[in-house]
Design a protein around this motif. Structure first.
Motif, PDB file in Angstrom:
ATOM      1  N   ILE C 148       8.137  -6.723 -10.149  1.00 48.77           N
ATOM      2  CA  ILE C 148       8.379  -7.168 -11.480  1.00 48.77           C
ATOM      3  C   ILE C 148       8.225  -8.519 -12.180  1.00 48.77           C
ATOM      4  O   ILE C 148       7.283  -8.750 -13.080  1.00 48.77           O
ATOM      5  CB  ILE C 148       9.822  -6.340 -11.904  1.00 48.77           C
ATOM      6  CG1 ILE C 148      10.049  -4.828 -11.409  1.00 48.77           C
ATOM      7  CG2 ILE C 148      10.385  -6.292 -13.716  1.00 48.77           C
ATOM      8  CD1 ILE C 148      10.671  -4.436 -11.574  1.00 48.77           C
ATOM      9  N   GLN C 149       8.612  -9.319 -12.044  1.00 46.36           N
ATOM     10  CA  GLN C 149       8.420 -10.954 -11.255  1.00 46.36           C
ATOM     11  C   GLN C 149       6.781 -10.754 -11.582  1.00 46.36           C
ATOM     12  O   GLN C 149       6.285 -12.014 -12.200  1.00 46.36           O
ATOM     13  CB  GLN C 149       9.264 -11.822 -10.942  1.00 46.36           C
ATOM     14  CG  GLN C 149      10.673 -11.556 -10.550  1.00 46.36           C
ATOM     15  CD  GLN C 149      11.559 -11.675  -8.794  1.00 46.36           C
ATOM     16  OE1 GLN C 149      10.921 -12.381  -8.378  1.00 46.36           O
ATOM     17  NE2 GLN C 149      12.913 -11.561  -9.243  1.00 46.36           N
ATOM     18  N   TRP C 239      13.185 -16.865 -12.581  1.00 47.00           N
ATOM     19  CA  TRP C 239      14.299 -16.440 -11.382  1.00 47.00           C
ATOM     20  C   TRP C 239      14.737 -16.440 -11.976  1.00 47.00           C
ATOM     21  O   TRP C 239      15.863 -16.280 -12.470  1.00 47.00           O
ATOM     22  CB  TRP C 239      13.462 -17.550  -9.933  1.00 47.00           C
ATOM     23  CG  TRP C 239      12.698 -16.524  -8.971  1.00 47.00           C
ATOM     24  CD1 TRP C 239      11.945 -15.148  -9.771  1.00 47.00           C
ATOM     25  CD2 TRP C 239      11.879 -17.083  -7.799  1.00 47.00           C
ATOM     26  NE1 TRP C 239      10.977 -14.581  -8.720  1.00 47.00           N
ATOM     27  CE2 TRP C 239      10.880 -15.674  -7.667  1.00 47.00           C
ATOM     28  CE3 TRP C 239      11.703 -17.984  -6.508  1.00 47.00           C
ATOM     29  CZ2 TRP C 239      10.196 -16.026  -6.542  1.00 47.00           C
ATOM     30  CZ3 TRP C 239      10.917 -18.031  -6.329  1.00 47.00           C
ATOM     31  CH2 TRP C 239      10.318 -17.274  -5.883  1.00 47.00           C
ATOM     32  N   LYS C 240      14.858 -17.621 -12.748  1.00 47.10           N
ATOM     33  CA  LYS C 240      16.431 -17.969 -13.470  1.00 47.10           C
ATOM     34  C   LYS C 240      16.835 -17.097 -14.821  1.00 47.10           C
ATOM     35  O   LYS C 240      17.578 -16.310 -14.596  1.00 47.10           O
ATOM     36  CB  LYS C 240      15.976 -19.832 -14.034  1.00 47.10           C
ATOM     37  CG  LYS C 240      17.334 -19.844 -14.118  1.00 47.10           C
ATOM     38  CD  LYS C 240      17.959 -21.179 -14.743  1.00 47.10           C
ATOM     39  CE  LYS C 240      18.640 -22.314 -14.633  1.00 47.10           C
ATOM     40  NZ  LYS C 240      19.307 -22.319 -16.530  1.00 47.10           N
ATOM     41  N   GLU C 241      15.525 -16.485 -14.951  1.00 44.89           N
ATOM     42  CA  GLU C 241      16.053 -15.188 -15.893  1.00 44.89           C
ATOM     43  C   GLU C 241      16.394 -14.040 -15.131  1.00 44.89           C
ATOM     44  O   GLU C 241      17.215 -13.377 -15.595  1.00 44.89           O
ATOM     45  CB  GLU C 241      14.969 -15.244 -16.831  1.00 44.89           C
ATOM     46  CG  GLU C 241      15.074 -14.516 -17.921  1.00 44.89           C
ATOM     47  CD  GLU C 241      13.398 -14.122 -18.876  1.00 44.89           C
ATOM     48  OE1 GLU C 241      12.510 -14.167 -18.618  1.00 44.89           O
ATOM     49  OE2 GLU C 241      13.583 -12.707 -19.326  1.00 44.89           O
ATOM     50  N   GLY C 247      21.230 -11.135 -12.446  1.00 43.06           N
ATOM     51  CA  GLY C 247      22.675 -11.743 -11.219  1.00 43.06           C
ATOM     52  C   GLY C 247      21.380 -11.239  -9.490  1.00 43.06           C
ATOM     53  O   GLY C 247      22.613 -11.728  -9.031  1.00 43.06           O
ATOM     54  N   ARG C 248      20.593 -11.279  -9.109  1.00 40.55           N
ATOM     55  CA  ARG C 248      19.689 -11.532  -8.214  1.00 40.55           C
ATOM     56  C   ARG C 248      20.054 -12.644  -8.124  1.00 40.55           C
ATOM     57  O   ARG C 248      18.860 -13.079  -9.278  1.00 40.55           O
ATOM     58  CB  ARG C 248      19.030 -10.092  -6.943  1.00 40.55           C
ATOM     59  CG  ARG C 248      20.064  -8.852  -7.185  1.00 40.55           C
ATOM     60  CD  ARG C 248      18.925  -7.753  -6.665  1.00 40.55           C
ATOM     61  NE  ARG C 248      18.241  -7.492  -8.152  1.00 40.55           N
ATOM     62  CZ  ARG C 248      18.545  -6.116  -8.998  1.00 40.55           C
ATOM     63  NH1 ARG C 248      19.916  -5.452  -8.887  1.00 40.55           N
ATOM     64  NH2 ARG C 248      17.665  -5.734  -9.457  1.00 40.55           N
ATOM     65  N   LYS C 249      19.539 -13.533  -7.305  1.00 45.31           N
ATOM     66  CA  LYS C 249      19.135 -15.043  -7.770  1.00 45.31           C
ATOM     67  C   LYS C 249      17.819 -15.211  -6.656  1.00 45.31           C
ATOM     68  O   LYS C 249      17.391 -14.771  -4.893  1.00 45.31           O
ATOM     69  CB  LYS C 249      19.918 -16.113  -6.415  1.00 45.31           C
ATOM     70  CG  LYS C 249      19.920 -17.516  -6.581  1.00 45.31           C
ATOM     71  CD  LYS C 249      21.026 -18.492  -6.099  1.00 45.31           C
ATOM     72  CE  LYS C 249      20.424 -19.771  -6.079  1.00 45.31           C
ATOM     73  NZ  LYS C 249      21.372 -20.152  -7.320  1.00 45.31           N
ATOM     74  N   TYR C 250      16.950 -15.286  -7.358  1.00 42.76           N
ATOM     75  CA  TYR C 250      15.453 -15.967  -6.399  1.00 42.76           C
ATOM     76  C   TYR C 250      15.237 -17.827  -5.878  1.00 42.76           C
ATOM     77  O   TYR C 250      15.030 -18.302  -7.027  1.00 42.76           O
ATOM     78  CB  TYR C 250      14.877 -15.049  -6.927  1.00 42.76           C
ATOM     79  CG  TYR C 250      14.517 -13.375  -6.479  1.00 42.76           C
ATOM     80  CD1 TYR C 250      14.107 -13.590  -5.523  1.00 42.76           C
ATOM     81  CD2 TYR C 250      15.570 -13.142  -6.863  1.00 42.76           C
ATOM     82  CE1 TYR C 250      14.029 -12.058  -4.804  1.00 42.76           C
ATOM     83  CE2 TYR C 250      15.029 -11.093  -7.146  1.00 42.76           C
ATOM     84  CZ  TYR C 250      14.970 -10.699  -5.864  1.00 42.76           C
ATOM     85  OH  TYR C 250      14.879  -9.787  -5.310  1.00 42.76           O
ATOM     86  N   GLU C 251      15.148 -17.611  -5.299  1.00 39.08           N
ATOM     87  CA  GLU C 251      14.710 -19.553  -4.857  1.00 39.08           C
ATOM     88  C   GLU C 251      13.424 -19.318  -3.738  1.00 39.08           C
ATOM     89  O   GLU C 251      13.384 -18.308  -3.381  1.00 39.08           O
ATOM     90  CB  GLU C 251      15.335 -20.149  -4.167  1.00 39.08           C
ATOM     91  CG  GLU C 251      16.749 -19.918  -5.563  1.00 39.08           C
ATOM     92  CD  GLU C 251      17.969 -20.531  -3.591  1.00 39.08           C
ATOM     93  OE1 GLU C 251      18.828 -21.875  -4.040  1.00 39.08           O
ATOM     94  OE2 GLU C 251      18.156 -19.961  -2.752  1.00 39.08           O
ATOM     95  N   PRO C 252      12.576 -20.412  -3.710  1.00 41.87           N
ATOM     96  CA  PRO C 252      11.107 -20.832  -3.050  1.00 41.87           C
ATOM     97  C   PRO C 252      11.804 -20.754  -1.980  1.00 41.87           C
ATOM     98  O   PRO C 252      11.115 -19.946  -0.843  1.00 41.87           O
ATOM     99  CB  PRO C 252      11.106 -21.646  -3.307  1.00 41.87           C
ATOM    100  CG  PRO C 252      11.098 -21.950  -4.865  1.00 41.87           C
ATOM    101  CD  PRO C 252      12.738 -22.016  -4.948  1.00 41.87           C
ATOM    102  N   ILE C 253      13.253 -21.100  -1.349  1.00 43.23           N
ATOM    103  CA  ILE C 253      13.634 -20.988   0.000  1.00 43.23           C
ATOM    104  C   ILE C 253      14.887 -20.879  -0.247  1.00 43.23           C
ATOM    105  O   ILE C 253      15.574 -21.387  -0.985  1.00 43.23           O
ATOM    106  CB  ILE C 253      13.394 -22.000   1.088  1.00 43.23           C
ATOM    107  CG1 ILE C 253      12.302 -22.247   1.414  1.00 43.23           C
ATOM    108  CG2 ILE C 253      13.909 -22.072   2.168  1.00 43.23           C
ATOM    109  CD1 ILE C 253      11.902 -24.202   1.538  1.00 43.23           C
ATOM    110  N   GLU C 254      15.659 -19.376   0.876  1.00 40.82           N
ATOM    111  CA  GLU C 254      16.771 -19.213   0.337  1.00 40.82           C
ATOM    112  C   GLU C 254      16.649 -18.920   1.898  1.00 40.82           C
ATOM    113  O   GLU C 254      16.731 -19.645   2.555  1.00 40.82           O
ATOM    114  CB  GLU C 254      16.838 -17.659   0.670  1.00 40.82           C
ATOM    115  CG  GLU C 254      18.153 -16.887   0.224  1.00 40.82           C
ATOM    116  CD  GLU C 254      18.046 -15.750   0.651  1.00 40.82           C
ATOM    117  OE1 GLU C 254      17.021 -15.291   0.211  1.00 40.82           O
ATOM    118  OE2 GLU C 254      19.119 -15.324   0.564  1.00 40.82           O
ATOM    119  N   ALA C 255      18.280 -20.250   1.586  1.00 39.87           N
ATOM    120  CA  ALA C 255      18.981 -20.986   2.758  1.00 39.87           C
ATOM    121  C   ALA C 255      20.286 -20.393   3.368  1.00 39.87           C
ATOM    122  O   ALA C 255      21.292 -19.771   2.190  1.00 39.87           O
ATOM    123  CB  ALA C 255      19.352 -22.204   2.637  1.00 39.87           C
TER     124      ALA C 255
END
Lengths: 97, 319, 392
Positions: C148-149, C239-241, C247-255
């Motif tokens: 969807i994103q 991703w912030k939106e 409520g689910r967070k997305y980052e280029p690298i998830e640590a």
């Protein structure tokens, strides 16, 4: 008016995807400079049938206000099709220069 | 017969004066293909989207930042004009249905050279025809890969010397016969298939108009003389097309819902030699080879006449 | 309201795509992604989605048709795997250079030969330099969300680039997982209608796909590079939106447990899930190890990577593809390049795992962790290895 640049100078000047939004803008380029021979139209022989107009690959032959046909020498490449196809022989190719 | 077929002598003056394929394009002098495109566009009119395969016409018409096109135009790659056209057609259809574009008929027309149609684009073409997209495909056949320097294609005629099938001591140019793309398209059971040539402009334009008006896939095979590749003077471009038709090498016909019709039938078929002798690409041919070509051309022409005389339209066959 | 579902991921991906209301879907069957277009054709047949579904005769034509449709102004989608992706490869860089925001789901599968239908990531790595935005899902939820994103990112005015969303073939495509499926209203409020730069319509004439002469070609390359790099900004915004909305967070690298760990593993795609189990186990055994899950492959998140490895001694990059005759795995190559100018940088080792569907159990990850721990003291001789390969 700002003179139009031949090439976009900076990368930021490029249209997205190199799209062209000015239809028919190839007319900016004058192919007439390629010509070795030019067509000469003899109105006394011309029957105004338009065979030269229909067969011109450049689409550069049109009817003038008197109904006779003439080539736009800015674009005419001098291929000689019009002269060859003109059956009343009203068009002759002569050397440029 | 007048010089412009046997139509009204003044017919050229009646055609659309609008130039949708504008001057300033970089085609060679006397380019039959550029002429054919110019005529095709006049017959199509403004409510048209053109999808162009890579090839001469794409290269000479759209050097960024300019374009010779006065119609919406897209080029993606060499083998996929028919597939891109399928996407354009589907896109326009769904957007019209959803009210996102004006509710009027815009025809999608794919164009390609013989290489992009007979050879590398063949699969995509077959797919688009089979799926029944409302697309007209026009093949401008100049009988070799002219854009890359006159290499042999599936459309190159027997005996023609090309840069990859050159004539030499051990070779007489291309050793195989031209692929019959028109019949292959007929075999797809599409509603309209025709042959045409720029040397018969009114015939060609009428066929384009007919194909445009038909809902569903249609195909026009337009012989387009390439003076550069055929080694003929540029002034002879029209004459060579005419000779191809008058010798029976490239008969003008149409197949409408299975029914064959000659759209121009020369009163007397001229010997193929009349066509071949004026072209540099055939200069090396021996009298025996010429006889073999004549035999084959006569056979193919008679096969076609047989179809014209004996095959019925789908409508007739239903009863 | 989102709905909790249990579904095969490929089908869920198709459902998510359908929520984005694509106008044109063109696809060709290939294992293991086939269920995505199959299910989309079901959705069209059921009348739940008003779209033109084109059953093309090849993947080359699938992407070509999507380019045509996108040029006409229609939202376009395709899906493929492996050989199909390779068969598209002529059109892949053209789609991005023409700025056609096509979205594609890739069910990652090994590239032949020998022919193999199972998972690795050699197919998409083969398309690395094609100018697309490329992201990797680690599980079913991420697949739905990224699908969807992807439309929103692709169609953003500052981006207008195609996006591929990667999910490992079989490991993800054919697995049933519990997921949250957003509803139509939520997706509609997140994803605005597609507004193309230009459309192929006679009311406003445009030429698309023109010829670029040498006089402008450097500039076209610069523009492609800059626009793709700049898309990072939009991806982060989107991703912030998403996080705010769902409520689910997305980052280029998830640590995961990365800060302060001596050893870090870096994964791409579904192997991150197994690696996480191994890392948790190892930490219980007192090993200082964490995990970086790379989600955004292009544009590559150099800055985030440099930040994420601060203080770590060994970084083990796990690749699922080989750059034959080259530096090892493609991710490894990027990572080492990212570290070149850093004063303090970790030792980087490269393990190429799970090729052509070879199973990589938790125990293998444990071995890799062990090897990484040893590398704190002695750097291994070989820069990279194909993990578990037989023969010395």
């Amino acid at each position: 008016m700002k003179k139009k640049k031949k090439w976009p100078e900076d990368w930021q000047d490029l249209n997205p995807g190199c799209m062209v939004f000015e239809p028919g803008s190839a007319r900016e380029y004058h192919t007439g400079s390629w010509r070795a021979e030019r067509p000469i139209f003899d109105e006394s022989k011309c029957i105004r049938c338009g065979v030269c107009y229909i067969f011109c690959p450049e689409g550069c032959i049109s009817q003038n206000k008197n109904g006779y046909f003439e080539a736009d020498l800015d674009y005419c490449k001098g291929c000689g099709i019009c002269a060859h196809e003109c059956w009343p022989r009203a068009i002759k190719m002569i050397e440029e220069g | 017969m007048s010089i412009v077929e046997n139509f009204d002598l003044y017919a050229p003056r009646l055609i659309d004066k609008e130039e949708y394929f504008s001057a300033g394009h970089r085609a060679c002098q006397g380019c039959g293909e550029a002429l054919a495109i110019r005529l095709m566009c006049k017959a199509l009119g403004k409510d048209t989207v053109v999808v162009n395969a890579t090839g001469c016409m794409e290269v000479i018409s759209t050097m960024y930042p300019t374009t010779a096109w006065n119609l919406p135009w897209i080029h993606v790659a060499f083998p996929n004009a028919a597939a891109v056209a399928a996407g354009v057609e589907a896109g326009l259809k769904v957007m019209r249905r959803k009210g996102r574009i004006p509710d009027r008929d815009v025809k999608t027309v794919a164009i390609g050279g013989d290489g992009g149609t007979f050879d590398i684009g063949f699969q995509a073409l077959s797919g688009t025809m089979e799926r029944g997209h409302d697309v007209l495909y026009v093949c401008f056949d100049n009988e070799a890969y002219m854009n890359t320097g006159i290499q042999r294609s599936g459309a190159t005629p027997f005996g023609a010397s090309t840069t990859t099938a050159p004539a030499g001591v051990a070779s007489s140019g291309k050793g195989q016969w031209k692929k019959n793309i028109t019949e292959i398209m007929v075999a797809h059971n599409v509603p309209y298939v025709a042959t045409a040539c720029h040397s018969y402009p009114i015939d060609f334009m009428n066929k384009v108009k007919k194909a445009r008006s038909i809902k569903g896939p249609s195909f026009i095979h337009c012989l387009s003389v390439c003076p550069t590749g055929w080694r003929v003077p540029s002034a002879h471009a029209i004459k060579m097309g005419r000779l191809a038709v008058e010798t029976g090498i490239f008969p003008l016909y149409e197949v409408e819902e299975g029914k064959y019709r000659m759209t121009y039938r020369p009163e007397r078929i001229r010997p193929v030699e009349d066509y071949i002798k004026g072209q540099g690409r055939f200069r090396h041919l021996s009298p025996d080879e010429l006889t073999a070509i004549q035999k084959r051309i006569t056979l193919e022409y008679n096969k076609l006449l047989d179809k014209v005389d004996n095959l019925h339209s789908w409508g007739e066959l239903q009863d | 309201m989102s709905k909790r579902i249990g579904m095969e991921i490929a089908l869920a991906a198709a459902e998510a795509v359908a929520l984005c209301k694509p106008d044109v879907v063109a696809a060709y069957p290939i294992t293991p992604n086939t269920h995505v277009p199959e299910h989309l054709s079901d959705i069209v047949a059921e009348g739940r989605l008003d779209a033109e579904f084109i059953c093309v005769e090849s993947e080359h034509s699938a992407l070509s048709a999507c380019c045509g449709a996108s040029g006409a102004g229609a939202r376009s989608f395709t899906a493929t795997s492996s050989q199909g992706l390779a068969y598209m490869s002529e059109i892949i860089p053209i789609a991005s250079s023409m700025r056609l925001p096509v979205v594609m789901i890739v069910g990652n599968r090994a590239l032949s030969g020998p022919i193999n239908i199972w998972n690795d990531q050699s197919d998409i790595m083969y398309q690395r330099d094609s100018g697309w935005i490329s992201m990797f899902a680690a599980n079913g939820q991420e697949t739905i969300d990224m699908a969807i994103q992807a439309f929103k990112i692709a169609e953003h005015r500052d981006v207008m680039l195609p996006v591929n969303v990667n999910l490992d073939g079989f490991q993800l495509t054919h697995v049933v997982e519990p997921m949250e499926m957003p509803d139509q209203k939520e997706v509609d409020s997140f994803l605005p209608p597609f507004k193309p730069i230009a459309t192929l319509h006679p009311d406003k004439i445009v030429s698309m796909g023109t010829l670029g002469l040498p006089e402008i070609f450097n500039e076209t390359a610069k523009s492609k590079d800059e626009i793709l790099k700049d898309s990072r900004r939009v991806i982060l915004e989107v991703w912030k939106e998403w996080e705010e909305k769902f409520g689910r967070k997305y980052e280029p690298i998830e640590a995961c447990e990365a800060r302060g760990s001596d050893v870090l593993l870096m994964t791409l795609g579904s192997m991150g899930e197994t690696a996480e189990v191994a890392v948790e186990e190892a930490r219980k055994d007192g090993i200082s190890v964490g995990l970086l899950k790379l989600k955004l492959w292009r544009p590559f998140p150099f800055e985030e990577l440099r930040k994420a490895v601060k203080g770590c001694k060994v970084l083990a990059v796990l690749d699922r593809a080989v750059s034959y005759g080259g530096p090892g795995g493609p991710v490894f190559s990027e990572v080492r390049s990212a570290f070149y100018d850093m004063q303090e940088r970790p030792v980087v080792i490269n393990e190429i795992i799970g090729l052509g569907g070879r199973d990589v159990p938790v125990s293998d990850f444990r071995k890799i962790i062990e090897k990484s721990v040893q590398a704190i003291k002695t750097k291994p001789e070989e820069e990279y290895e194909i993990f578990g390969v037989r023969g010395s």
